[in-house]
Structures are given as C-alpha cells and as structure tokens.
Design a protein around this motif. Structure first.
Motif, PDB file in Angstrom:
ATOM      1  N   TYR A 112       0.828  -1.206   0.000  1.00  0.00           N
ATOM      2  CA  TYR A 112       0.000   0.000   0.000  1.00  0.00           C
ATOM      3  C   TYR A 112       0.871   1.268   0.000  1.00  0.00           C
ATOM      4  N   PHE A 113       1.823   1.348   0.929  1.00  0.00           N
ATOM      5  CA  PHE A 113       2.656   2.546   1.013  1.00  0.00           C
ATOM      6  C   PHE A 113       3.583   2.675  -0.187  1.00  0.00           C
ATOM      7  N   TYR A 114       4.036   1.567  -0.732  1.00  0.00           N
ATOM      8  CA  TYR A 114       4.833   1.603  -1.955  1.00  0.00           C
ATOM      9  C   TYR A 114       4.050   2.328  -3.050  1.00  0.00           C
ATOM     10  N   ASN A 115       2.811   1.903  -3.244  1.00  0.00           N
ATOM     11  CA  ASN A 115       2.004   2.482  -4.315  1.00  0.00           C
ATOM     12  C   ASN A 115       1.575   3.920  -4.035  1.00  0.00           C
ATOM     13  N   VAL A 116       1.275   4.237  -2.788  1.00  0.00           N
ATOM     14  CA  VAL A 116       0.903   5.615  -2.434  1.00  0.00           C
ATOM     15  C   VAL A 116       2.043   6.564  -2.801  1.00  0.00           C
ATOM     16  N   MET A 117       3.250   6.216  -2.401  1.00  0.00           N
ATOM     17  CA  MET A 117       4.391   7.097  -2.665  1.00  0.00           C
ATOM     18  C   MET A 117       4.772   7.103  -4.148  1.00  0.00           C
ATOM     19  N   LYS A 118       4.648   5.974  -4.800  1.00  0.00           N
ATOM     20  CA  LYS A 118       4.918   5.914  -6.245  1.00  0.00           C
ATOM     21  C   LYS A 118       3.929   6.809  -7.000  1.00  0.00           C
ATOM     22  N   ASN A 119       2.666   6.776  -6.580  1.00  0.00           N
ATOM     23  CA  ASN A 119       1.651   7.609  -7.230  1.00  0.00           C
ATOM     24  C   ASN A 119       1.870   9.096  -6.990  1.00  0.00           C
ATOM     25  N   MET A 120       2.661   9.442  -5.995  1.00  0.00           N
ATOM     26  CA  MET A 120       3.033  10.846  -5.767  1.00  0.00           C
ATOM     27  C   MET A 120       4.172  11.276  -6.682  1.00  0.00           C
ATOM     28  N   GLY A 121       4.721  10.321  -7.430  1.00  0.00           N
ATOM     29  CA  GLY A 121       5.789  10.653  -8.372  1.00  0.00           C
ATOM     30  C   GLY A 121       7.186  10.271  -7.917  1.00  0.00           C
ATOM     31  N   TYR A 122       7.293   9.624  -6.770  1.00  0.00           N
ATOM     32  CA  TYR A 122       8.610   9.206  -6.287  1.00  0.00           C
ATOM     33  C   TYR A 122       9.058   7.927  -6.973  1.00  0.00           C
ATOM     34  N   ASN A 123      10.364   7.814  -7.199  1.00  0.00           N
ATOM     35  CA  ASN A 123      10.950   6.590  -7.725  1.00  0.00           C
ATOM     36  C   ASN A 123      11.225   5.673  -6.532  1.00  0.00           C
ATOM     37  N   VAL A 124      10.200   4.957  -6.112  1.00  0.00           N
ATOM     38  CA  VAL A 124      10.276   4.148  -4.895  1.00  0.00           C
ATOM     39  C   VAL A 124      11.056   2.871  -5.187  1.00  0.00           C
ATOM     40  N   LYS A 125      12.103   2.651  -4.385  1.00  0.00           N
ATOM     41  CA  LYS A 125      12.876   1.416  -4.481  1.00  0.00           C
ATOM     42  C   LYS A 125      12.153   0.319  -3.710  1.00  0.00           C
ATOM     43  N   ASN A 126      11.742   0.630  -2.485  1.00  0.00           N
ATOM     44  CA  ASN A 126      10.966  -0.324  -1.701  1.00  0.00           C
ATOM     45  C   ASN A 126      10.256   0.394  -0.569  1.00  0.00           C
ATOM     46  N   ALA A 127       9.295  -0.295   0.002  1.00  0.00           N
ATOM     47  CA  ALA A 127       8.569   0.189   1.167  1.00  0.00           C
ATOM     48  C   ALA A 127       8.547  -0.945   2.176  1.00  0.00           C
ATOM     49  N   GLY A 128       8.850  -0.605   3.414  1.00  0.00           N
ATOM     50  CA  GLY A 128       8.859  -1.609   4.464  1.00  0.00           C
ATOM     51  C   GLY A 128       8.022  -1.169   5.642  1.00  0.00           C
ATOM     52  N   VAL A 129       7.464  -2.140   6.340  1.00  0.00           N
ATOM     53  CA  VAL A 129       6.604  -1.864   7.481  1.00  0.00           C
ATOM     54  C   VAL A 129       6.996  -2.792   8.626  1.00  0.00           C
ATOM     55  N   TYR A 130       7.292  -2.186   9.779  1.00  0.00           N
ATOM     56  CA  TYR A 130       7.479  -2.928  11.010  1.00  0.00           C
ATOM     57  C   TYR A 130       6.135  -2.989  11.718  1.00  0.00           C
ATOM     58  N   GLU A 131       5.657  -4.199  11.938  1.00  0.00           N
ATOM     59  CA  GLU A 131       4.439  -4.402  12.714  1.00  0.00           C
ATOM     60  C   GLU A 131       4.773  -4.393  14.203  1.00  0.00           C
ATOM     61  N   THR A 132       5.921  -4.934  14.508  1.00  0.00           N
ATOM     62  CA  THR A 132       6.507  -4.888  15.848  1.00  0.00           C
ATOM     63  C   THR A 132       7.995  -4.605  15.629  1.00  0.00           C
ATOM     64  N   PRO A 133       8.752  -4.325  16.695  1.00  0.00           N
ATOM     65  CA  PRO A 133      10.192  -4.099  16.495  1.00  0.00           C
ATOM     66  C   PRO A 133      10.917  -5.287  15.865  1.00  0.00           C
ATOM     67  N   GLU A 134      10.344  -6.482  15.971  1.00  0.00           N
ATOM     68  CA  GLU A 134      11.000  -7.675  15.428  1.00  0.00           C
ATOM     69  C   GLU A 134      10.392  -8.191  14.126  1.00  0.00           C
ATOM     70  N   ASN A 135       9.194  -7.721  13.747  1.00  0.00           N
ATOM     71  CA  ASN A 135       8.491  -8.259  12.576  1.00  0.00           C
ATOM     72  C   ASN A 135       8.389  -7.193  11.491  1.00  0.00           C
ATOM     73  N   TYR A 136       8.967  -7.503  10.327  1.00  0.00           N
ATOM     74  CA  TYR A 136       9.102  -6.533   9.245  1.00  0.00           C
ATOM     75  C   TYR A 136       8.690  -7.173   7.923  1.00  0.00           C
ATOM     76  N   ALA A 137       7.964  -6.399   7.121  1.00  0.00           N
ATOM     77  CA  ALA A 137       7.623  -6.836   5.768  1.00  0.00           C
ATOM     78  C   ALA A 137       8.038  -5.741   4.790  1.00  0.00           C
ATOM     79  N   CYS A 138       8.514  -6.140   3.628  1.00  0.00           N
ATOM     80  CA  CYS A 138       9.000  -5.190   2.632  1.00  0.00           C
ATOM     81  C   CYS A 138       8.415  -5.545   1.273  1.00  0.00           C
ATOM     82  N   TYR A 139       8.130  -4.498   0.474  1.00  0.00           N
ATOM     83  CA  TYR A 139       7.683  -4.713  -0.903  1.00  0.00           C
ATOM     84  C   TYR A 139       8.556  -3.903  -1.833  1.00  0.00           C
ATOM     85  N   GLU A 140       8.994  -4.536  -2.912  1.00  0.00           N
ATOM     86  CA  GLU A 140       9.682  -3.843  -4.004  1.00  0.00           C
ATOM     87  C   GLU A 140       9.352  -4.532  -5.301  1.00  0.00           C
ATOM     88  N   GLU A 141       9.384  -3.766  -6.382  1.00  0.00           N
ATOM     89  CA  GLU A 141       9.109  -4.350  -7.695  1.00  0.00           C
ATOM     90  C   GLU A 141      10.384  -4.845  -8.302  1.00  0.00           C
TER      91      GLU A 141
END
Length: 139
Positions: A110-139
């Motif tokens: 979601y955040f990858y696409n939000v920022m990409k739609n603002m015109g940024y050249n997004v390399k990746n977007a990552g989200v920490y759900e907790t300090p130990e649990n992280y998910a990342c998306y990149e194309e």
C-alpha cells in the motif's frame, strides 16, 4: 545509484478476519513505515541542487499518509457488519476502511504504491508491525 530512506510511524488497531489465532481479535501496533527512493543522479540546479529529493518534503509526504491511519481502527472492507460500523462511529471512534487484509505485507505494498503515485521513484517500502516483525515490498 543514490538511495534515500525516510521513516514515519502510526499507532492503530486492526484485526484479521478469518484468521485462526489471537490476531483475529482487535489489537494494536505501533507501525513503523520506511520508504526508500532511488535515483541515478542528483539535481543539478535550483533549490534541491545536490539532492535526489529534499528529505523534509519526502518525509512530510510519508507522514501525511501515516497520519491518516494514526489512532484509528483499520478494518478490511466487508469484515464488519454495517451496524457495528455505525455503532462505533456513533461512539466517536475513528475508523479507516481498506480494500485489503491489514497485514504488514499489504501495508508495505500500500505505502509503496501511495508514494509511487506521488511521483517518487520508490525502491521499496517496508513496514514494522513490531520491532522484530518486518515486511517489505519492491518491484
């Protein structure tokens, strides 16, 4: 390649409908969102000369998006009864409906696409759900 990273965070509650386990119940997180943007070159002229993008502007754009989710109950469309939604709203609770199951993986996308739609050249977007649990998306 130049790579810039900014972070923002928000506190919210969510639940995972149809999940077997404790995450099926409403619970909260302090979500931390990281956005990396990249560029082959820096600006040659003007206010942003020597920069890929102004960190403050990039951070403000991300913060504006995370602020929309701060201190809300985030729920997937169709996962609550209309009467439940109306009852919560009538009590003054802040709700935010999304078209996806509110997992860390889906928030990264979601955040990858939000920022990409603002015109940024997004390399990746990552989200920490907790300090130990992280998910990342990149194309």
């Amino acid at each position: 390649m130049y790579i810039l990273k900014v972070k923002s965070n928000f506190d919210s509650a969510h639940f995972l409908k149809g999940y077997v386990g404790k995450c099926s119940n409403i619970h909260g997180h302090r979500w931390v969102v990281e956005i990396e943007v990249s560029s082959e070159a820096v600006e040659a002229q003007g206010q942003e000369r020597g920069m890929v993008v102004d960190f403050g502007v990039l951070r403000d754009h991300l913060k504006n998006e995370t602020d929309k989710l701060d201190h809300t109950l985030i729920y997937e469309k169709g996962s609550l009864k209309d009467t439940t939604i109306e009852a919560l709203k009538s009590e003054g609770f802040s709700l935010h409906e999304v078209d996806f199951r509110p997992t860390a993986e889906n928030f990264a996308y979601y955040f990858y696409n939000v920022m990409k739609n603002m015109g940024y050249n997004v390399k990746n977007a990552g989200v920490y759900e907790t300090p130990e649990n992280y998910a990342c998306y990149e194309e």
